[in-house]
Write a protein that holds these residues in place. Structure first.
Motif, PDB file in Angstrom:
ATOM      1  N   LYS A 154      20.423   3.408   2.159  1.00  0.00           N
ATOM      2  CA  LYS A 154      20.035   4.278   3.204  1.00  0.00           C
ATOM      3  C   LYS A 154      18.767   5.346   2.759  1.00  0.00           C
ATOM      4  CE  LYS A 154      22.480   7.078   6.676  1.00  0.00           C
ATOM      5  NZ  LYS A 154      23.777   7.575   7.248  1.00  0.00           N
ATOM      6  N   VAL A 155      18.960   5.570   1.694  1.00  0.00           N
ATOM      7  CA  VAL A 155      17.768   6.868   1.418  1.00  0.00           C
ATOM      8  C   VAL A 155      16.574   5.792   1.190  1.00  0.00           C
ATOM      9  CG1 VAL A 155      17.031   7.958  -0.851  1.00  0.00           C
ATOM     10  CG2 VAL A 155      19.345   7.970  -0.403  1.00  0.00           C
ATOM     11  N   ILE A 156      16.486   4.750   0.871  1.00  0.00           N
ATOM     12  CA  ILE A 156      15.078   3.897   0.518  1.00  0.00           C
ATOM     13  C   ILE A 156      14.816   3.551   2.015  1.00  0.00           C
ATOM     14  CG2 ILE A 156      14.031   1.917  -0.140  1.00  0.00           C
ATOM     15  CD1 ILE A 156      15.984   2.110  -2.516  1.00  0.00           C
ATOM     16  N   LEU A 157      15.821   3.013   2.967  1.00  0.00           N
ATOM     17  CA  LEU A 157      15.370   2.482   4.229  1.00  0.00           C
ATOM     18  C   LEU A 157      14.901   3.955   5.088  1.00  0.00           C
ATOM     19  CD1 LEU A 157      18.517   0.317   4.903  1.00  0.00           C
ATOM     20  CD2 LEU A 157      16.162  -0.435   5.033  1.00  0.00           C
ATOM     21  N   GLU A 158      15.335   4.838   4.943  1.00  0.00           N
ATOM     22  CA  GLU A 158      14.783   6.164   5.655  1.00  0.00           C
ATOM     23  C   GLU A 158      13.303   6.352   5.444  1.00  0.00           C
ATOM     24  OE1 GLU A 158      15.728  11.028   6.644  1.00  0.00           O
ATOM     25  OE2 GLU A 158      17.320   9.453   6.425  1.00  0.00           O
ATOM     26  N   VAL A 159      12.976   6.341   3.924  1.00  0.00           N
ATOM     27  CA  VAL A 159      11.672   6.652   3.534  1.00  0.00           C
ATOM     28  C   VAL A 159      10.691   5.440   3.866  1.00  0.00           C
ATOM     29  CG1 VAL A 159      10.161   7.172   1.641  1.00  0.00           C
ATOM     30  CG2 VAL A 159      12.457   8.333   1.833  1.00  0.00           C
ATOM     31  N   ASP A 160      11.275   4.345   3.695  1.00  0.00           N
ATOM     32  CA  ASP A 160      10.518   3.017   4.087  1.00  0.00           C
ATOM     33  C   ASP A 160       9.152   2.899   3.135  1.00  0.00           C
ATOM     34  OD1 ASP A 160      10.337   0.405   5.241  1.00  0.00           O
ATOM     35  OD2 ASP A 160       9.176   1.215   7.055  1.00  0.00           O
ATOM     36  N   PRO A 161       9.102   2.888   1.991  1.00  0.00           N
ATOM     37  CA  PRO A 161       8.129   2.812   1.124  1.00  0.00           C
ATOM     38  C   PRO A 161       7.530   1.454   0.956  1.00  0.00           C
ATOM     39  CG  PRO A 161       9.794   3.022  -0.265  1.00  0.00           C
ATOM     40  CD  PRO A 161      10.372   3.257   1.164  1.00  0.00           C
TER      41      PRO A 161
END
Length: 380
Positions: free
Chosen positions: A118-125
């Motif tokens: 979820k953390v990675i998906l929200e930032v979407d780098p």
């Protein structure tokens, strides 16, 4: 181009030695909080609920964690039981072995795994550097489970194991259009006495971007706080040396990312910052939800910045030229459980310590990289 770094503290399972070390560190904080709540003359329902949680965490109402797996042959079936699960698999009738074996790792909860993604998906780098990844197979499965059917699909994956033997390797995920041109691990680097310099690893990636630009990523995890400052200093010196060499060769777009395990004022890592590399948290665009209450205007020594009063261990450091190309940046700590004040807003899916994605935030920065002339000629 958006780049992120995240000490994810393993994806699906974590070495028992790491779990036990973290428990020892956290237990002191839990004890202080429990004693504080217990001594209150008037307790609210929230206080009692929290005391129950702390009692479970401290082992007052449960059997202590066991790191052993019991196996027994019953009527031709091998029964495997641990404190975590029960499963049954067929075994040969010729096999009549009963006993136990030591577990090397424990599974991470489903909620925690979900919150990591979820953390990675929200930032979407476009590029995400990960520290403390147990193995390549887990990284591939993690990508397939959470990103494959999403617009955030990562098309290139790399994982390199370090020297620790505890599943604390490093990984990198890249979206379509970004390509790894070369990678170097410094896991075999030795100090003056012939000992391995990096107890985890230090890795150098050369990336080609869709704009036909070259990006150099230096991913690292230095010796922990419980380890020698002198070792961390030697490791930092090597990183500074590699960074300076890249600058002398004409490289412009360089990032040093990872867990330095020391605040910015620490002498042990000063050689890195003395190279002139810029900390992304000092950029005007840097944005993060602040601590609640009075802590939002407080600046704790060693914290990321005013109002973000968690101790800085993780860094996203960029070369001066690349720093001028930053358009946006920030920190995501919504999946970190606040063990004690200051507190901040978390995801609804983070209801207690076990749901936390990691004890580390995700740091990110977005850069404006103009297309090179060579790319225009190629497409003309």
């Amino acid at each position: 181009m958006k780049v992120a770094t995240f000490n994810i503290q393993n994806l699906f399972h974590r070495h028992t030695d790491m779990v036990e070390l973290e428990y020892e560190i956290k237990s002191e904080i839990w004890k202080e909080e429990f004693e504080s709540l217990f001594s209150k003359s008037q307790k609210t329902s929230l206080d009692y609920n929290r005391m129950r949680e702390l009692a479970n965490l401290l082992g007052f109402h449960q059997a202590p964690h066991t790191s052993y797996l019991s196996m027994k042959n019953i009527e031709g079936s091998l029964h495997v039981k641990s404190s975590l699960q029960v499963m049954e698999t067929k075994a040969s009738y010729l096999s009549n072995w009963n006993g136990w074996t030591r577990l090397k790792s424990v599974p991470i909860t489903k909620k925690a795994i979900f919150n990591k993604a979820k953390v990675i998906l929200e930032v979407d780098p476009d590029i995400v550097l990960l520290q403390q990844v147990e193995n390549r197979e887990s990284l591939i499965q993690f990508n397939k489970s959470f990103f494959k059917n999403n617009q955030s699909t990562y098309s290139e994956i790399m994982h390199l194991q370090g020297n620790d033997g505890l599943g604390l390797g490093m990984g990198i995920l890249l979206k379509k259009g970004y390509h790894i041109k070369s990678v170097k691990s410094f896991s075999n680097e030795k100090d003056a006495k012939g000992r391995l310099l990096f107890n985890t690893d230090f890795q150098k990636y050369k990336i080609k971007t869709p704009q036909n630009k070259t990006l150099h990523l230096l991913c690292c995890q230095l010796a922990g706080e419980s380890e020698s400052d002198s070792l961390r200093r030697k490791q930092a010196n090597k990183i500074a040396e590699v960074y300076s060499d890249l600058l002398s060769q004409g490289a412009e777009n360089i990032i040093i990312a990872g867990t330095l395990n020391a605040p910015s004022y620490a002498a042990s890592t000063s050689t890195i910052l003395e190279t002139g590399v810029m900390d992304i948290v000092k950029h005007d665009s840097f944005d993060v939800m602040l601590d609640s209450g009075n802590d939002s205007s407080y600046f704790r020594m060693g914290a990321y910045r005013m109002g973000v009063n968690i101790k800085q261990k993780d860094y996203l450091l960029v070369s001066p030229i690349l720093f001028d190309k930053v358009e946006d940046s920030g920190l995501n700590r919504k999946a970190i459980w606040p063990l004690k004040k200051p507190e901040w807003e978390t995801y609804d899916s983070v209801e207690n310590e076990k749901d936390a994605a990691s004890e580390h935030p995700l740091l990110w920065a977005e850069f404006k990289l103009e297309d090179s002339i060579r790319l225009y000629k190629k497409s003309a």
